[in-house]
Design an enzyme around this catalytic site. Structure first.
Site, mmCIF file in Angstrom:
data_model
loop_
_atom_site.group_PDB
_atom_site.id
_atom_site.type_symbol
_atom_site.label_atom_id
_atom_site.label_comp_id
_atom_site.label_asym_id
_atom_site.label_seq_id
_atom_site.Cartn_x
_atom_site.Cartn_y
_atom_site.Cartn_z
ATOM 1 N N ARG A 39 0.790 -1.116 0.140
ATOM 2 C CA ARG A 39 0.096 -0.181 -0.108
ATOM 3 C C ARG A 39 0.626 0.809 0.111
ATOM 4 O O ARG A 39 0.629 2.210 -0.593
ATOM 5 C CB ARG A 39 -0.519 -0.239 1.073
ATOM 6 C CG ARG A 39 -2.019 -1.138 0.861
ATOM 7 C CD ARG A 39 -2.986 -1.071 2.169
ATOM 8 N NE ARG A 39 -4.438 -1.628 1.339
ATOM 9 C CZ ARG A 39 -5.824 -1.871 2.513
ATOM 10 N NH1 ARG A 39 -5.608 -2.310 3.560
ATOM 11 N NH2 ARG A 39 -6.142 -2.626 1.829
ATOM 12 N N LYS A 217 -13.848 -14.259 6.886
ATOM 13 C CA LYS A 217 -15.407 -12.691 7.257
ATOM 14 C C LYS A 217 -16.752 -13.343 6.471
ATOM 15 O O LYS A 217 -16.688 -12.862 5.657
ATOM 16 C CB LYS A 217 -14.781 -11.603 6.960
ATOM 17 C CG LYS A 217 -14.015 -11.194 7.525
ATOM 18 C CD LYS A 217 -13.729 -9.148 7.235
ATOM 19 C CE LYS A 217 -12.192 -9.215 7.642
ATOM 20 N NZ LYS A 217 -11.490 -7.741 6.715
ATOM 21 N N GLY A 367 -6.715 -6.682 1.172
ATOM 22 C CA GLY A 367 -5.776 -6.965 2.696
ATOM 23 C C GLY A 367 -5.360 -8.711 2.316
ATOM 24 O O GLY A 367 -3.994 -7.890 2.096
HETATM 25 N N1 LIG Z 1 -10.153 -22.459 6.988
HETATM 26 C C1 LIG Z 1 -9.295 -21.339 8.086
HETATM 27 N N2 LIG Z 1 -9.895 -21.174 8.575
HETATM 28 C C2 LIG Z 1 -9.574 -20.048 9.626
HETATM 29 N N3 LIG Z 1 -9.122 -18.558 9.469
HETATM 30 C C3 LIG Z 1 -8.668 -18.955 7.744
HETATM 31 C C4 LIG Z 1 -9.117 -19.894 6.979
HETATM 32 N N4 LIG Z 1 -8.478 -19.168 5.487
HETATM 33 C C5 LIG Z 1 -8.272 -18.930 5.873
HETATM 34 N N5 LIG Z 1 -7.982 -17.893 6.710
HETATM 35 C C6 LIG Z 1 -7.766 -16.476 7.643
HETATM 36 O O1 LIG Z 1 -8.092 -15.894 6.687
HETATM 37 C C7 LIG Z 1 -8.081 -14.769 6.987
HETATM 38 C C8 LIG Z 1 -8.402 -13.393 5.597
HETATM 39 O O2 LIG Z 1 -9.411 -13.379 5.777
HETATM 40 P P1 LIG Z 1 -9.714 -12.017 5.170
HETATM 41 O O3 LIG Z 1 -11.070 -12.614 4.873
HETATM 42 O O4 LIG Z 1 -9.473 -10.889 5.934
HETATM 43 O O5 LIG Z 1 -9.546 -12.106 3.615
HETATM 44 P P2 LIG Z 1 -8.739 -10.351 2.819
HETATM 45 O O6 LIG Z 1 -8.318 -11.324 2.159
HETATM 46 O O7 LIG Z 1 -7.624 -9.637 3.670
HETATM 47 O O8 LIG Z 1 -10.110 -9.675 2.778
HETATM 48 P P3 LIG Z 1 -10.721 -8.387 3.585
HETATM 49 O O9 LIG Z 1 -9.692 -7.214 2.714
HETATM 50 O O10 LIG Z 1 -12.188 -8.386 2.500
HETATM 51 O O11 LIG Z 1 -11.146 -8.719 4.675
HETATM 52 C C9 LIG Z 1 -5.918 -14.825 7.418
HETATM 53 O O12 LIG Z 1 -5.931 -14.467 8.629
HETATM 54 C C10 LIG Z 1 -6.837 -16.645 6.808
HETATM 55 O O13 LIG Z 1 -5.404 -16.930 8.188
HETATM 56 O O1 LIG Z 2 -7.748 -2.118 5.162
HETATM 57 C C1 LIG Z 2 -8.459 -1.844 4.412
HETATM 58 O O2 LIG Z 2 -9.114 -2.736 4.022
HETATM 59 C C2 LIG Z 2 -8.702 -0.378 4.766
HETATM 60 O O3 LIG Z 2 -7.517 0.244 4.793
HETATM 61 C C3 LIG Z 2 -9.662 0.420 5.612
HETATM 62 O O4 LIG Z 2 -9.464 -0.499 7.363
HETATM 63 P P1 LIG Z 2 -10.684 -0.125 7.777
HETATM 64 O O5 LIG Z 2 -11.602 -1.525 7.389
HETATM 65 O O6 LIG Z 2 -10.588 -0.378 9.157
HETATM 66 O O7 LIG Z 2 -11.637 1.374 7.526
#
Ligand SMILES: Nc1ncnc2c1ncn2[C@@H]1O[C@H](COP(=O)(O)OP(=O)(O)OP(=O)(O)O)[C@@H](O)[C@H]1O
Ligand SMILES: O=C(O)[C@H](O)COP(=O)(O)O
Length: 412
Positions: A39, A217, A367
């Site tokens: 970023r 999530k 992220g």
């Molecule tokens: N089977 C699982 N059980 C628990 N956690 C998991 C599993 N598979 C993946 N993860 C965890 O999910 C996390 C990421 O989830 P997340 O939904 O935040 O994705 P993202 O790419 O960061 O999307 P966003 O930016 O929308 O949050 C990672 O830290 C990973 O370890």
């Molecule tokens: O990490 C993100 O997706 C952005 O920086 C926004 O952060 P926030 O979900 O804490 O608003």
């Protein structure tokens, strides 16, 4: 998009003017060490262009989710240092957001200098739900660019605001939204580039259009799943969210991540879109959530009690990879497993490698997914676009209005 852009601002001339830039510098940290500076790198071009054109650049950004009060662990210090290294010149970090220290740092800026304000979320007005409170902070931010102290140098032209933090444009917050009403506002290059790429997914994507979802999530992404299903040819579900779908198929999921409240909806979606939704057929299970856990690979319907699924299995990875290989457009959000721990990284790596090799128009959003590409050492250049937006890119694909963009268009 009928907005004024960074190019417009540059052609107006910025030499000697104070320009406030909102960037998304919310990077993952291990203590004070940045584990993925994607970023910061993405924010660089806009800041650099303004500085090279002689602006006094004031960058506003957030880190994490502090509760409206300063906390050392959320200081932007490491980010200021990294930004300075990448720019090749010192970036002074103000000790506060809009207080005495910020005013002093800003007053000391020479043409072409860059300063970073401390974490905007240290000020409770940033995320306030009360519009007047946010508007007040926005005015304080705008005042930092004020031409009163600067009128001669600026040739009578006042400050300006460049909205470049794509990852945060889905937030109706003071430094994203309200400030765009307090200053002449311009869309930065990153926001424009992200919107242009993502619009290819909402317009008329080349088919087959395959979406890979994972991560943890589930409830956050429910709305996205429902909004995307009519538009995609295949929806591959891995990561923690897969277990809610396996439970909806009647399987026992042991102690895997499960959103009980969503099982019924998952059952409905599986019934309505049986031809599109692909769930894991095998999973890597562990006896605890730890890198040194005992592990096994089992069929998805045979997860033992007390064990948790932490990655998709090799058969599923192969299946997902084959679907991705046949795609012309791929969007990926959310890791397929707990890739941060080596025993559970193979699924994410396999799927990401397949996307990189597919030759499809591919967008990675989120992220952790973007960090996974870099942390797992995948060839970044083989993805068409690695979005800096997690929630922002998903909300865009869902068709939701992004307040930080709408305000630039004169709406919201
Ligand atoms: N089977 C699982 N059980 C628990 N956690 C998991 C599993 N598979 C993946 N993860 C965890 O999910 C996390 C990421 O989830 P997340 O939904 O935040 O994705 P993202 O790419 O960061 O999307 P966003 O930016 O929308 O949050 C990672 O830290 C990973 O370890
Ligand atoms: O990490 C993100 O997706 C952005 O920086 C926004 O952060 P926030 O979900 O804490 O608003």
């Amino acid at each position: 998009m009928a907005v004024k852009t960074l190019e417009d601002l540059l052609s107006e001339g910025v030499s000697g003017r104070r320009v406030l830039v909102r960037s998304d510098l919310n990077v993952p940290l291990d203590g004070s060490v940045i584990t993925d500076d994607g970023r910061v790198r993405a924010a660089l071009p806009t800041i650099k262009r303004l500085a090279e054109a002689g602006a006094k650049v004031i960058v506003a950004a957030h880190l994490g989710r502090p509760k409206g009060t300063p906390e050392a662990k959320y200081s932007l210090r490491p980010v200021a240092d990294r930004l300075g290294e990448l720019l090749g010149k010192e970036v002074r970090l103000a000790g506060d957001v809009v207080g005495e220290q910020a005013r002093a740092v800003v007053a000391g800026l020479a043409d072409g200098d860059v300063a970073l304000l401390e974490n905007v979320r240290f000020d409770p007005r940033e995320t306030s739900k009360v519009e007047d409170e946010r508007a007040e902070l926005a005015r304080d931010l705008a005042a930092l660019t004020g031409d009163s102290a600067d009128a001669s140098g600026a040739g009578g032209r006042g400050g300006a605001f460049v909205s470049d933090g794509f990852g945060v444009v889905h937030r109706k917050q003071a430094s994203v939204y309200d400030v765009a009403r307090a200053l002449p506002a311009y869309a930065g290059g990153l926001v424009l580039a992200e919107l242009e790429v993502l619009s290819k997914l909402t317009g008329d994507p080349q088919r087959p259009y395959v979406v890979v979802l994972g991560g943890s999530k589930v409830s956050d992404k429910l709305a996205v799943i429902e909004a995307l299903l009519p538009k995609v040819d295949r929806l591959l579900i891995g990561g923690g969210m897969a277990f809610t779908f396996l439970a909806a198929q009647g399987h026992s999921v042991g102690s895997s991540l499960l959103e009980q409240d969503y099982v019924e909806t998952a059952r409905k979606l599986l019934a309505e879109h049986a031809d599109k939704i692909v769930v894991p057929s095998d999973v890597v299970v562990a006896d605890k959530f730890a890198a040194d856990a005992a592990t096994d690979t089992v069929a998805a319907e045979k997860i033992p009690d007390g064990w948790m699924g932490l990655d998709i299995g090799p058969r599923t990875t192969e299946h997902f990879a084959a679907e991705v290989a046949a795609a012309k457009t791929v969007f990926w959000n959310g890791p397929a497993g707990v890739f941060e721990m080596a025993p559970f990284a193979a699924g994410t790596k396999g799927v990401a490698q397949a996307i990189a090799d597919s030759g499809a128009f591919s967008v990675v959003g989120g992220g952790d997914s973007a960090a996974a590409v870099r942390v797992l050492g995948l060839p970044e250049e083989k993805f068409s676009h690695i979005s800096t937006g997690g929630g922002a890119s998903l909300e865009y694909l869902e068709g939701k209005e992004l307040p930080g963009v709408a305000v630039l268009e004169g709406g919201a």
